[in-house]
Motif scaffolding. Structure first.
Motif, PDB file in Angstrom:
ATOM      1  N   GLU A 130       0.839  -1.205   0.000  1.00 27.47           N
ATOM      2  CA  GLU A 130       0.000   0.000   0.000  1.00 27.47           C
ATOM      3  C   GLU A 130       0.877   1.259   0.000  1.00 27.47           C
ATOM      4  O   GLU A 130       0.621   2.209  -0.741  1.00 27.47           O
ATOM      5  CB  GLU A 130      -0.905  -0.009   1.234  1.00 27.47           C
ATOM      6  CG  GLU A 130      -1.901   1.148   1.255  1.00 27.47           C
ATOM      7  CD  GLU A 130      -2.826   1.117   2.462  1.00 27.47           C
ATOM      8  OE1 GLU A 130      -3.622   2.061   2.604  1.00 27.47           O
ATOM      9  OE2 GLU A 130      -2.728   0.170   3.269  1.00 27.47           O
ATOM     10  N   HIS A 131       1.929   1.218   0.830  1.00 29.87           N
ATOM     11  CA  HIS A 131       2.862   2.347   0.913  1.00 29.87           C
ATOM     12  C   HIS A 131       3.565   2.562  -0.422  1.00 29.87           C
ATOM     13  O   HIS A 131       3.708   3.695  -0.893  1.00 29.87           O
ATOM     14  CB  HIS A 131       3.891   2.058   2.007  1.00 29.87           C
ATOM     15  CG  HIS A 131       4.696   3.245   2.425  1.00 29.87           C
ATOM     16  ND1 HIS A 131       4.173   4.513   2.554  1.00 29.87           N
ATOM     17  CD2 HIS A 131       6.023   3.363   2.726  1.00 29.87           C
ATOM     18  CE1 HIS A 131       5.116   5.353   2.928  1.00 29.87           C
ATOM     19  NE2 HIS A 131       6.251   4.687   3.020  1.00 29.87           N
TER      20      HIS A 131
ATOM     21  N   GLN B 202       2.609   6.564  -7.021  1.00 31.06           N
ATOM     22  CA  GLN B 202       1.683   7.570  -7.542  1.00 31.06           C
ATOM     23  C   GLN B 202       2.289   8.976  -7.406  1.00 31.06           C
ATOM     24  O   GLN B 202       2.195   9.789  -8.332  1.00 31.06           O
ATOM     25  CB  GLN B 202       0.360   7.492  -6.788  1.00 31.06           C
ATOM     26  CG  GLN B 202      -0.497   6.287  -7.172  1.00 31.06           C
ATOM     27  CD  GLN B 202      -1.729   6.159  -6.308  1.00 31.06           C
ATOM     28  OE1 GLN B 202      -2.113   7.076  -5.593  1.00 31.06           O
ATOM     29  NE2 GLN B 202      -2.376   4.997  -6.358  1.00 31.06           N
ATOM     30  N   GLU B 203       2.905   9.235  -6.242  1.00 31.38           N
ATOM     31  CA  GLU B 203       3.561  10.531  -6.032  1.00 31.38           C
ATOM     32  C   GLU B 203       4.664  10.741  -7.058  1.00 31.38           C
ATOM     33  O   GLU B 203       4.780  11.818  -7.658  1.00 31.38           O
ATOM     34  CB  GLU B 203       4.183  10.581  -4.628  1.00 31.38           C
ATOM     35  CG  GLU B 203       3.176  10.731  -3.493  1.00 31.38           C
ATOM     36  CD  GLU B 203       3.869  10.744  -2.140  1.00 31.38           C
ATOM     37  OE1 GLU B 203       4.946  11.375  -2.034  1.00 31.38           O
ATOM     38  OE2 GLU B 203       3.368  10.108  -1.196  1.00 31.38           O
TER      39      GLU B 203
ATOM     40  N   SER C 107       2.461   1.715  -3.377  1.00 31.63           N
ATOM     41  CA  SER C 107       1.498   2.229  -4.350  1.00 31.63           C
ATOM     42  C   SER C 107       1.370   3.750  -4.252  1.00 31.63           C
ATOM     43  O   SER C 107       1.374   4.455  -5.267  1.00 31.63           O
ATOM     44  CB  SER C 107       0.127   1.577  -4.115  1.00 31.63           C
ATOM     45  OG  SER C 107      -0.834   2.120  -4.993  1.00 31.63           O
ATOM     46  N   HIS C 108       1.307   4.253  -3.006  1.00 36.19           N
ATOM     47  CA  HIS C 108       1.207   5.710  -2.792  1.00 36.19           C
ATOM     48  C   HIS C 108       2.468   6.427  -3.281  1.00 36.19           C
ATOM     49  O   HIS C 108       2.376   7.462  -3.946  1.00 36.19           O
ATOM     50  CB  HIS C 108       0.984   6.021  -1.309  1.00 36.19           C
ATOM     51  CG  HIS C 108      -0.367   5.623  -0.802  1.00 36.19           C
ATOM     52  ND1 HIS C 108      -1.525   5.870  -1.503  1.00 36.19           N
ATOM     53  CD2 HIS C 108      -0.761   4.982   0.344  1.00 36.19           C
ATOM     54  CE1 HIS C 108      -2.569   5.417  -0.822  1.00 36.19           C
ATOM     55  NE2 HIS C 108      -2.128   4.865   0.300  1.00 36.19           N
ATOM     56  N   LYS C 109       3.621   5.840  -2.949  1.00 35.25           N
ATOM     57  CA  LYS C 109       4.890   6.450  -3.346  1.00 35.25           C
ATOM     58  C   LYS C 109       5.038   6.470  -4.871  1.00 35.25           C
ATOM     59  O   LYS C 109       5.530   7.445  -5.448  1.00 35.25           O
ATOM     60  CB  LYS C 109       6.066   5.692  -2.724  1.00 35.25           C
ATOM     61  CG  LYS C 109       6.212   5.884  -1.221  1.00 35.25           C
ATOM     62  CD  LYS C 109       6.595   7.317  -0.882  1.00 35.25           C
ATOM     63  CE  LYS C 109       6.729   7.528   0.608  1.00 35.25           C
ATOM     64  NZ  LYS C 109       7.022   8.946   0.940  1.00 35.25           N
TER      65      LYS C 109
END
Length: 260
Positions: free
Chosen positions: A148-149, A155-156, A151-153
């Motif tokens: 999950e982490h 995207q950023e 995926s966020h990174k």
């Protein structure tokens, strides 16, 4: 001969201009990539950690399989020992003397000990399996959190990359264009110098009698040689390729339309 020398001098100047242009482009690419901060490294570290955790899960699963095979083997041993006990007990009814009876009794005791030992091993293996399953659960929870982490990174990072994608692609194309104008030997030297200096500056101009970013003064005669542009000159202190300020300013103005 004079014409040949003039052509050679001109070739050196063109090479110096191409090197400085390449440096301007690469410096802009460095700026773009630096705006992403630690994100690329964070993404890479998370990917490596996830890969390591998956490898660990695979290893533990193999260990569980080995323990299960051991439990199966011990179970088969218990059955075999049980059959032998039945056999020896039956044989005791037909012995001819005490010596034979005692020998069979010892065999029965031995098989009984084998059963007890196998049961102990099965219990220990079962406990190990449960412990390893708990470890896998913990790892899987960490994997889910990391995924999950990540995926966020990603995207950023993708947002930052997308903002400068077009400019970066254009600059990379220009890098190839200017690189083709430079001899392979010099290009390798340029790349090596860039990798060895903190700010990535392999080609610098003279600023106030010293190479840009340096406090070591360049002798006047050396400055004249640099300004003549008849050979590639390297700063003896920093190892960088030197160009005169006038050439640097001319190339900077020329490259303004390419470098934003």
């Amino acid at each position: 001969m004079a014409n040949t020398k003039k052509v050679e001098d001109n070739k050196v100047e063109l090479t110096l201009r191409a090197l400085y242009d390449l440096q301007l482009i690469d410096s802009r690419l460095d700026e773009i990539r630096n705006t992403r901060g630690e994100l690329p490294l964070e993404v890479s570290d998370l990917e490596d950690e996830i890969e390591g955790l998956n490898t660990r899960v695979e290893k533990i699963n193999l260990e569980i399989e080995e323990l299960q095979l051991d439990i199966k083997a011990k179970g088969e041993q218990i059955v075999a020992s049980g059959e032998l006990i039945k056999k020896y007990t039956s044989q005791q009814d037909n012995v001819r003397n005490n010596r034979e009876f005692e020998a069979l009794t010892k065999e029965i005791e031995y098989q009984d000990l084998e059963i007890q030992l196998a049961e102990k091993k099965i219990k220990e293996a079962g406990a190990k399996i449960e412990q390893k399953k708990l470890i896998i659960e913990e790892i899987q929870q960490k994997l889910a959190s990391n995924a999950e982490h990540l995926s966020h990174k990603k995207q950023e990072l993708e947002v930052l990359v997308e903002e400068t994608r077009k400019e970066e692609e254009e600059l990379q194309a220009k890098t190839l264009e200017f690189s083709s104008q430079i001899e392979e030997r010099l290009l390798r030297a340029y790349t090596r110098i860039r990798s060895n200096v903190r700010n990535g500056l392999a080609v610098v101009s003279i600023d106030r009698g010293a190479s840009s970013g340096s406090f070591f003064t360049i002798p006047p005669q050396r400055q004249i040689e640099i300004a003549n542009r008849k050979k590639i000159i390297v700063d003896e202190h920093s190892g960088r390729i030197l160009v005169d300020a006038e050439l640097a300013n001319e190339e900077y103005e020329k490259m303004k339309s390419i470098i934003k």
